[in-house]
Design a protein around this motif. Sequence first.
Motif, PDB file in Angstrom:
ATOM      1  N   ASP A  80      63.250 117.331  17.834  1.00  0.00           N
ATOM      2  CA  ASP A  80      63.092 115.820  18.152  1.00  0.00           C
ATOM      3  C   ASP A  80      63.479 115.111  16.966  1.00  0.00           C
ATOM      4  N   ARG A  81      63.480 115.446  15.843  1.00  0.00           N
ATOM      5  CA  ARG A  81      63.933 114.688  14.696  1.00  0.00           C
ATOM      6  C   ARG A  81      65.352 114.544  14.641  1.00  0.00           C
ATOM      7  N   SER A  82      65.893 115.536  14.796  1.00  0.00           N
ATOM      8  CA  SER A  82      67.613 115.317  14.849  1.00  0.00           C
ATOM      9  C   SER A  82      67.900 114.604  16.078  1.00  0.00           C
ATOM     10  N   LEU A  83      67.021 114.693  17.177  1.00  0.00           N
ATOM     11  CA  LEU A  83      67.586 113.837  18.422  1.00  0.00           C
ATOM     12  C   LEU A  83      67.182 112.330  17.975  1.00  0.00           C
ATOM     13  N   LEU A  84      66.094 111.918  17.406  1.00  0.00           N
ATOM     14  CA  LEU A  84      65.920 110.596  17.386  1.00  0.00           C
ATOM     15  C   LEU A  84      66.810 110.162  16.039  1.00  0.00           C
ATOM     16  N   VAL A  85      67.168 110.860  15.268  1.00  0.00           N
ATOM     17  CA  VAL A  85      68.167 110.256  14.652  1.00  0.00           C
ATOM     18  C   VAL A  85      69.570 110.028  14.949  1.00  0.00           C
ATOM     19  N   GLY A  86      69.928 111.075  15.994  1.00  0.00           N
ATOM     20  CA  GLY A  86      71.446 110.940  16.620  1.00  0.00           C
ATOM     21  C   GLY A  86      71.202 109.710  17.416  1.00  0.00           C
ATOM     22  N   VAL A  87      69.841 109.296  18.127  1.00  0.00           N
ATOM     23  CA  VAL A  87      70.003 108.248  18.795  1.00  0.00           C
ATOM     24  C   VAL A  87      69.999 106.874  18.240  1.00  0.00           C
ATOM     25  N   LEU A  88      69.185 106.777  16.840  1.00  0.00           N
ATOM     26  CA  LEU A  88      69.451 105.636  15.994  1.00  0.00           C
ATOM     27  C   LEU A  88      70.606 105.413  15.448  1.00  0.00           C
ATOM     28  N   ILE A  89      71.355 106.537  14.928  1.00  0.00           N
ATOM     29  CA  ILE A  89      73.027 106.653  14.491  1.00  0.00           C
ATOM     30  C   ILE A  89      73.799 105.895  15.645  1.00  0.00           C
ATOM     31  N   SER A  90      73.507 106.598  16.720  1.00  0.00           N
ATOM     32  CA  SER A  90      74.595 106.025  17.791  1.00  0.00           C
ATOM     33  C   SER A  90      74.328 104.647  18.204  1.00  0.00           C
ATOM     34  N   VAL A  91      72.893 104.049  18.146  1.00  0.00           N
ATOM     35  CA  VAL A  91      72.765 102.647  18.623  1.00  0.00           C
ATOM     36  C   VAL A  91      73.384 101.966  17.514  1.00  0.00           C
ATOM     37  N   SER A  93      75.580 102.448  15.340  1.00  0.00           N
ATOM     38  CA  SER A  93      77.237 102.454  15.179  1.00  0.00           C
ATOM     39  C   SER A  93      77.717 101.851  16.479  1.00  0.00           C
ATOM     40  N   GLY A  94      77.105 101.522  17.570  1.00  0.00           N
ATOM     41  CA  GLY A  94      77.528 100.941  18.656  1.00  0.00           C
ATOM     42  C   GLY A  94      77.490  99.496  18.479  1.00  0.00           C
ATOM     43  N   LEU A  95      76.269  99.045  17.866  1.00  0.00           N
ATOM     44  CA  LEU A  95      76.202  97.590  17.651  1.00  0.00           C
ATOM     45  C   LEU A  95      77.077  96.932  16.558  1.00  0.00           C
ATOM     46  N   LEU A  96      77.420  98.075  15.721  1.00  0.00           N
ATOM     47  CA  LEU A  96      78.405  97.615  14.637  1.00  0.00           C
ATOM     48  C   LEU A  96      79.937  97.378  14.940  1.00  0.00           C
ATOM     49  N   LEU A  97      80.271  98.306  15.847  1.00  0.00           N
ATOM     50  CA  LEU A  97      81.613  98.240  16.697  1.00  0.00           C
ATOM     51  C   LEU A  97      81.663  97.066  17.480  1.00  0.00           C
ATOM     52  N   TRP A  98      80.554  96.706  18.142  1.00  0.00           N
ATOM     53  CA  TRP A  98      80.561  95.493  19.264  1.00  0.00           C
ATOM     54  C   TRP A  98      80.698  94.307  18.588  1.00  0.00           C
ATOM     55  N   ARG A 156      76.752 109.423  25.151  1.00  0.00           N
ATOM     56  CA  ARG A 156      77.130 111.104  24.824  1.00  0.00           C
ATOM     57  C   ARG A 156      76.927 111.463  23.516  1.00  0.00           C
ATOM     58  N   LEU A 157      77.294 110.510  22.604  1.00  0.00           N
ATOM     59  CA  LEU A 157      77.349 111.042  20.950  1.00  0.00           C
ATOM     60  C   LEU A 157      75.893 110.984  20.497  1.00  0.00           C
ATOM     61  N   GLY A 158      75.041 110.063  21.025  1.00  0.00           N
ATOM     62  CA  GLY A 158      73.461 110.252  20.338  1.00  0.00           C
ATOM     63  C   GLY A 158      72.683 111.217  21.268  1.00  0.00           C
ATOM     64  N   ASN A 159      73.311 111.965  22.481  1.00  0.00           N
ATOM     65  CA  ASN A 159      72.703 112.706  23.148  1.00  0.00           C
ATOM     66  C   ASN A 159      71.197 112.140  23.870  1.00  0.00           C
ATOM     67  N   TRP A 160      71.616 110.901  24.562  1.00  0.00           N
ATOM     68  CA  TRP A 160      70.251 110.196  25.050  1.00  0.00           C
ATOM     69  C   TRP A 160      69.771 110.927  26.206  1.00  0.00           C
ATOM     70  N   SER A 161      70.519 111.645  27.030  1.00  0.00           N
ATOM     71  CA  SER A 161      70.097 112.169  28.176  1.00  0.00           C
ATOM     72  C   SER A 161      69.191 113.317  27.749  1.00  0.00           C
ATOM     73  N   GLU A 162      69.200 114.083  26.636  1.00  0.00           N
ATOM     74  CA  GLU A 162      68.360 114.907  26.130  1.00  0.00           C
ATOM     75  C   GLU A 162      66.992 114.275  26.025  1.00  0.00           C
ATOM     76  N   ILE A 163      67.140 113.419  25.176  1.00  0.00           N
ATOM     77  CA  ILE A 163      65.906 112.632  24.620  1.00  0.00           C
ATOM     78  C   ILE A 163      64.971 112.123  25.932  1.00  0.00           C
ATOM     79  N   PHE A 164      65.954 111.569  26.999  1.00  0.00           N
ATOM     80  CA  PHE A 164      65.282 111.139  28.118  1.00  0.00           C
ATOM     81  C   PHE A 164      64.322 112.387  28.920  1.00  0.00           C
TER      82      PHE A 164
END
Length: 789
Positions: A80-91, A93-98, A156-164
Motif C-alpha cells: 500500500d505504501r508503494s501504491l500511494l507513493v506511486g499515485v502521488l508521484i504520478s499526479v 508529474s502530471g501537474l508539472l508537465l501540464w 497507468r504509471l501510478g497504477n490508479w486502477s489497483e489502488i481503486f
Amino acid sequence: MDTEGTYDARGTGADRVPRPAGPPPAAPPPPAYAPDPRRPPAGDAGVGEWLRTPRPVREPGVWRYGHTPRPPEKPEGVSDRSLLVGVLISVLSGLLLWSLWRNGYIPYRLVPLKLFTPGDWWYAGTFGGPRTIEGADALTVYEAVLFGLLVYGCGRLGNWSEIFRRHVAGRGQPFLALATAAAGALAEFLVWKDAVPVVRPVLILVAAVAGGEIYQSQAVVNVLYTLIAVAVLWPFARLGHWRALLATRLGKGAATEPRVPAGPPAAPTPDQWPELRAAGLTDAADALTAEVRTGRMNDVDVARLRHAWTVGTGHPERLAALTEAVLRAGGAAALHPSGARDLPRRTARHDLLTGQVRLGGCADDPRNPYARRGSGIAMEPALLGTSLLAVGPPGAGKTARLVRPVVESLALQALAGRAAVLAVGGAGGELGPDDAFDVVVRIGDPASVHDFDLYGGTTDPDEAASVLAEGLAGDVTHLDSRRAATVLAQLLGPYRAVHGHFPGVPELRELLDGDLAATGALREALGAGGHHAMLRELEARTRQKGGAGDPGPVLADRIALLDRPAFAPFFATGEDARPFSLRSLEHLPLRVRIDLPERAHAEASRLLTRLVLAQFTAIAAARTDRSLFACLVLDDATHTVTPETVRGIRRLRSVNAGALLTLRTVDDVPEGLHTALLGAVGCCMVFSGVTTWDGKRFAEVWGKEWVETREVAQHAVFADQPFTRALHGLRKLVTGKAVTRDAVTVRRVERERWSASELAYQLPAGHAVLSLTTVDGEHAPPLLVELGG
C-alpha cells in the motif's frame, strides 16, 4: 433383509452372530437406545437439503460435503505504501508537465498540430501561435486530446486502477457508490470551472460539424450542457455500480432481469430418488420422496436404501422384494439385522453418501499446498483400504480425535450394509458405547455375554496353528513362526481328530508342556480310533520335544498367560462353548468391539491383540465375498506387529479391507520391521509430541521436494566522488547504518517435506501431519491438520 443369524443362539459358525440363547423375535423392535429416526444428519440441514448439497470430486482426503474450492492464489502485489507513493508521484508529474505545457516551456509543442492544419492559421516560425480563430479552436481541441493522453499515462504509471480495486472497490457497497459519487462531483466541478478542458473542445467540435448557427438556440445549448454533464458522470456510475445499488435499494432487481423462456422440466433432484425413477420404480421413488420431505428418514436410511438398490440391480428377485418392502415400510425397509437405524449418539461429522468422516481442517500454513489450506480433512474407506498408521505420545488425541470418529463412521456404514468393523481397545468404552455395537467381547469380565475363539472359527488344524503361532510367539525374534506353527499343528490335529474340536487353553498348555498323562491319553485315543496319520503327527512331536531350538517351551509359556483364573470362562471349546468368531465378519455388516484387560493383564492383552490382527488379515484375504469393506481398528498396537502380519496388512488393500493402527512410538515395533511397516501402510499420521527419532523415520517416508529459496546478501556501497561520500556519511550519521545494497540469489534446492526437528518441535498441540494414499494409488502430500477444526 432377513436376520441372517443375528438373533440365533450363540454359535461358532461363520454364518451367524453369537447372541444369548433364546428364540429370535418375530419382528425385532427398535432398541431402547434408538434415537429418533427423523433426526437430521450432522449439522442443521434436513435430509432433503443434505441430499441436494453438492459433493465435488476432489483430491484424497478433502471433506467433499459442500466443498467450495479456494480462489486461485494471487501473486504478491505492491504494498500500500508503494501504491500511494506511486499515485502521488504520478499526479505531481502530471501537474508539472501540464503546467510546463500551458506556459509554453515545452519546445516544438505545436509542430504535430501544424503538420495537419493549414499554414495560414499560424504565425511563421516554430514557436508561432495561432493567427486566426480557426487556429485557436484547433489548439483548444489539441490541448484537450493531449490532456486526456496525459491523464491516461499518469493513471497507468501510478497504477490508479489497483489502488481503486484495493481500497475502494474492495470495501463494497455503499462505500463504493459514495466514493465514486464524490469523485464525480469533483470532476464536474473541475470541468465547469474550465480547469479540465472538456466543455470548450466539445462546443468547438459540435460547431465544426453542425455549424455555429446551432448555438443561436438556447434549448440546444442546454441539451449540450446536459449531455456533457452526463458524459462526465457516466464513467463514475459504471465504476460505482450505481444502477445495481439503486435496483437493490428499490427492490426492482427481479424486474430488471430478462425473462427466460420456459424450458423442459428440470431433472429430479437427489431427494426425489432419480435412480429409481429411471428404472421405472415410480411408486417406490414417490414413497421415499415423501419419507424424506416429511422427516421420517435419516441419513443412515438413505445410505442403506441406496446401497440395497445398488446391490439389487443385478438381482431382479432382490429388487422386487426391496420395492415391496419400501412400499410397505418406507424408510424402515431393508433394516440392519440389529434393527437399529442410527447410533445412540455421534461425536463427529459424517457424510454417509461419500462414506467420509471429518477429522479436522488443513491449517492455513505455508507448508500446506495453497489449494488445501482451510479445506476439511476426512477419512473414508478408499483411504482406510491402504491402512493407516498413527503415532503419537499418550494424550496427543489419537483415540478421541482419530480412532473414535473412524470407528463411529464405520459403525454407521455397517448400519447401511456397506462395511464391517472390528475395534480392539482397552476396557473403558473409549471406542463408543455398548449400544453402538452388535457384539461386545469383554475378555476377563465375567459379565461378558460373548467369548472369543482363539482359532478364528476354522476347522483346519494347519490354518488354526499358523494364526495361533503368530499370536503366541510372533514377536519372538529368535523363534521361527513356521516351526511354531508346525508344533501347534502336530498337537491340534490329533486332538481335533479325537474330540471333534480344538483343545481349550488348559488342555493346550498341558500338551505343549509335554504332560505324560495328557499325551498318553491322546495317544491311546488315536490308536483306538484308527487315526494313524494323526498318531504319527503326535509321535513326531514327542520325538522333537526338548530338542535344540524346540519352540514348545516358549509356546507353553505364552499360552500360560491365558491360563489364568480371570480368563477361565473364556476361550472354551466343545459343544457347550459358543465363542465369537471373526469369520462372522466375512459377509455380515457387523459392529464388533473387543475390550482387553490392559491394566491387569498387559502381556495377555498384547498376545490377544497379535492374535486378532493375525486372524483378521488371514480371514480378510481368504473371504470370497468382498462386497463389504472390512476394517480392523487397533487402539494400541504396541508389540503386536510381526513380519507375517506386516505382509498381511500389505495384502488388505486388494481385498477391500484395511487396518488402523496406533502407536505411542515407532520403537514399539521391532526395529527390523520399521521400514516394512511404514512401507506397508498407505496413510501415515504423526501427532504433536513425537520424538526426533520417530520424526526422522517419517521424514524419510515422505521424502523430499524441490523448493525455491531466496538468499539476500548486503554489500557495502563505496563512493568515489566527494559529494557522494558526504551524502553517505550524512545518511550513516542520521540512521546509524552504513549504506548497503541487496544482492538477491534465487535457487531451486531439494529439501525434506517435513524434517525430524519440525515434526518434533514445531507441531502445535491439537495438530497432526497426515499423508494419504487411496487404493487406486492417488497420493496426497503430508498436510498439517488442525484436529477437530
